[in-house]
Design a protein around this motif. Structure first.
Motif, PDB file in Angstrom:
ATOM      1  N   LEU A 148      56.984  74.990  29.286  1.00  0.00           N
ATOM      2  CA  LEU A 148      58.139  75.669  29.375  1.00  0.00           C
ATOM      3  C   LEU A 148      59.809  74.783  29.704  1.00  0.00           C
ATOM      4  CD1 LEU A 148      56.931  78.788  32.067  1.00  0.00           C
ATOM      5  CD2 LEU A 148      57.680  78.529  29.476  1.00  0.00           C
ATOM      6  N   ALA A 149      59.235  73.504  30.575  1.00  0.00           N
ATOM      7  CA  ALA A 149      60.527  72.730  30.353  1.00  0.00           C
ATOM      8  C   ALA A 149      60.695  72.078  29.506  1.00  0.00           C
ATOM      9  CB  ALA A 149      59.892  71.732  31.615  1.00  0.00           C
ATOM     10  N   ASP A 150      59.755  72.014  28.252  1.00  0.00           N
ATOM     11  CA  ASP A 150      60.059  70.902  27.134  1.00  0.00           C
ATOM     12  C   ASP A 150      60.871  72.211  26.404  1.00  0.00           C
ATOM     13  OD1 ASP A 150      58.260  68.938  27.389  1.00  0.00           O
ATOM     14  OD2 ASP A 150      56.940  69.332  26.692  1.00  0.00           O
ATOM     15  N   ILE A 151      60.472  73.830  26.406  1.00  0.00           N
ATOM     16  CA  ILE A 151      60.934  74.156  25.498  1.00  0.00           C
ATOM     17  C   ILE A 151      62.374  74.665  25.779  1.00  0.00           C
ATOM     18  CG2 ILE A 151      61.466  77.360  25.015  1.00  0.00           C
ATOM     19  CD1 ILE A 151      58.348  76.997  25.330  1.00  0.00           C
ATOM     20  N   ALA A 152      62.971  74.526  27.383  1.00  0.00           N
ATOM     21  CA  ALA A 152      64.022  74.249  27.643  1.00  0.00           C
ATOM     22  C   ALA A 152      65.342  73.252  27.666  1.00  0.00           C
ATOM     23  CB  ALA A 152      64.149  74.766  29.391  1.00  0.00           C
TER      24      ALA A 152
END
Ligand code: SAM
Length: 282
Positions: A148-152
Motif C-alpha cells: 500500500l505504501a508503494d502504491i501511495a
C-alpha cells in the motif's frame, strides 16, 4: 517434427471476444492445458471442438502437468495453454510451464487477446504511458502495508486485481495511505452485461462501495502520485528519519516534516511511508 506450446488468451466474460486464431489453435491442439477442464470445457464446446484432451494445470498439479506438457511437446505435438479467463500467466497459472518449455529448448508462442488489467487501464482515463501491475494485494500483515505504501508513492498509474469481498476494505486502506483525494477508477464486470467503470476520488470510492456492497469481478486503477521535487524529497527524508528514530509513528513523522518544512502533508506522508518500509527491510 516440431512441437510447441501456445499460450491462448480467452474471453474475460464475453464469448464473442474469442479470436479466430485462438479458435484455430484450440481446434488443432493435441493437448489443451487448462486450470479447470469443466470450466474450459464450456468454451471448447461453444467452439464446436470435438474430443479435446485436457491436462489440468493449477497450484496442486503444476509439477506433474508441466512434465507431461514438456514431454508432449518434445514428441512433436502442440499444447495450447488456456486459463479460466483472459491471458494465461497473468495472475493465473502458466509462468512455470513457459519457463520449463523454454529451459527444455522448445518453442513457445502466444495468441494475444483479453486481459482485464489492460482493458481497465485504457478505460481509466489515467496516463497509459507508464504503468505498474500489482496482481492481487496481500490480504494482511506487513507485506500488505508495504505494498500500500508503494502504491501511495508510485508516480506511474497502478493497476491491481481485487475480490468483491475485500474491495471496500482495500479502498478504505488506500484512502488512508494515498490521501482521500487521489483519483481512482474501479472497473467492474468488464465485457459483461453489467460492465461499469466508477471514477472519482479514493475518499468517495470508499464511501460509495461501503454503501453499495460490490458484486462481480473488479480491477482497481490508481492515478499516479504527483511527483515531488527531488530536493524536497531529500530534505523530507532527513526530517522524517530523525522523527522515526525517536519512535514517532509514520503519520506523526509526516506531520512534523510537513509543518517544519512547509511541504504538502501528502508528499511528506509518502516519503515517511517509504522511509519506514526501508527501515523495516532487513
Ligand atoms: N488472467 C486474467 C487476465 O488476463 O486478466 C486474470 C485472472 S485473475 C485469477 C482474476 C481476476 O481478474 C479477477 O479477480 C478480477 O480482479 C480480474 N478480472 C477478470 N475478469 C474480469 C472482468 N470481466 N471484469 C473485471 N475484472 C476482471
Amino acid at each position: 517434427m516440431s512441437g510447441s506450446l501456445v499460450l491462448v488468451a480467452t474471453p474475460i466474460g464475453n464469448l464473442g471476444d474469442i479470436s479466430q486464431r485462438a479458435h484455430e489453435v484450440l481446434a488443432v491442439a493435441d493437448l489443451i492445458a487448462c486450470e479447470d477442464s469443466r470450466h474450459s470445457g464450456r468454451l471448447v464446446k461453444h467452439l464446436g471442438i470435438a474430443d479435446p484432451r485436457y491436462v489440468v494445470v493449477n497450484e496442486h498439479t503444476e509439477r506433474e502437468a508441466t512434465k507431461r506438457i514438456v514431454e508432449t511437446i518434445s514428441s512433436g505435438n502442440t499444447v495450447a495453454l488456456i486459463t479460466d479467463a483472459g491471458t494465461p500467466a497473468i495472475s493465473d497459472p502458466g509462468a512455470v510451464v513457459v519457463r520449463a518449455v523454454i529451459d527444455a529448448g522448445l518453442a513457445v508462442s502466444a495468441v494475444p487477446g483479453p486481459a482485464a488489467l489492460v482493458m481497465a487501464l485504457v478505460l481509466s482515463g489515467f496516463s497509459t504511458t507508464r504503468f505498474v501491475f500489482e496482481g492481487f494485494l496481500p490480504r494482511s500483515g506487513s507485506d500488505r502495508e508495504r505494498r500500500l505504501a508503494d502504491i501511495a508513492a508510485e508516480e506511474r498509474t497502478v493497476i491491481f486485481y481485487e475480490s468483491p469481498g475485500r474491495i471496500t476494505r482495500t479502498l478504505t486502506d488506500l484512502a488512508v495511505t494515498c490521501g482521500d483525494q487521489r483519483r481512482i477508477a474501479v472497473a467492474r464486470e468488464l465485457t459483461k452485461m453489467h460492465e461499469d467503470v466508477w471514477r472519482g476520488t479514493l475518499g468517495d470510492a470508499a464511501a460509495h462501495f461501503a454503501a453499495n456492497p460490490p458484486r462481480g469481478e473488479f480491477v482497481v486503477v490508481v492515478d499516479g502520485a504527483a511527483p515531488t521535487p527531488a530536493a524536497d524529497e531529500e530534505l523530507i527524508a532527513r526530517v522524517v528519519d530523525e522523527s522515526l528514530a525517536t519512535g514517532l509513528s509514520v503519520r506523526d513523522a509526516a506531520d512534523r516534516a510537513a509543518r517544519t518544512l512547509g511541504v504538502a502533508r501528502r508528499a511528506a506522508y509518502r516519503v515517511a511511508l517509504s522511509r519506514r518500509a526501508a527501515r523495516d527491510t532487513p
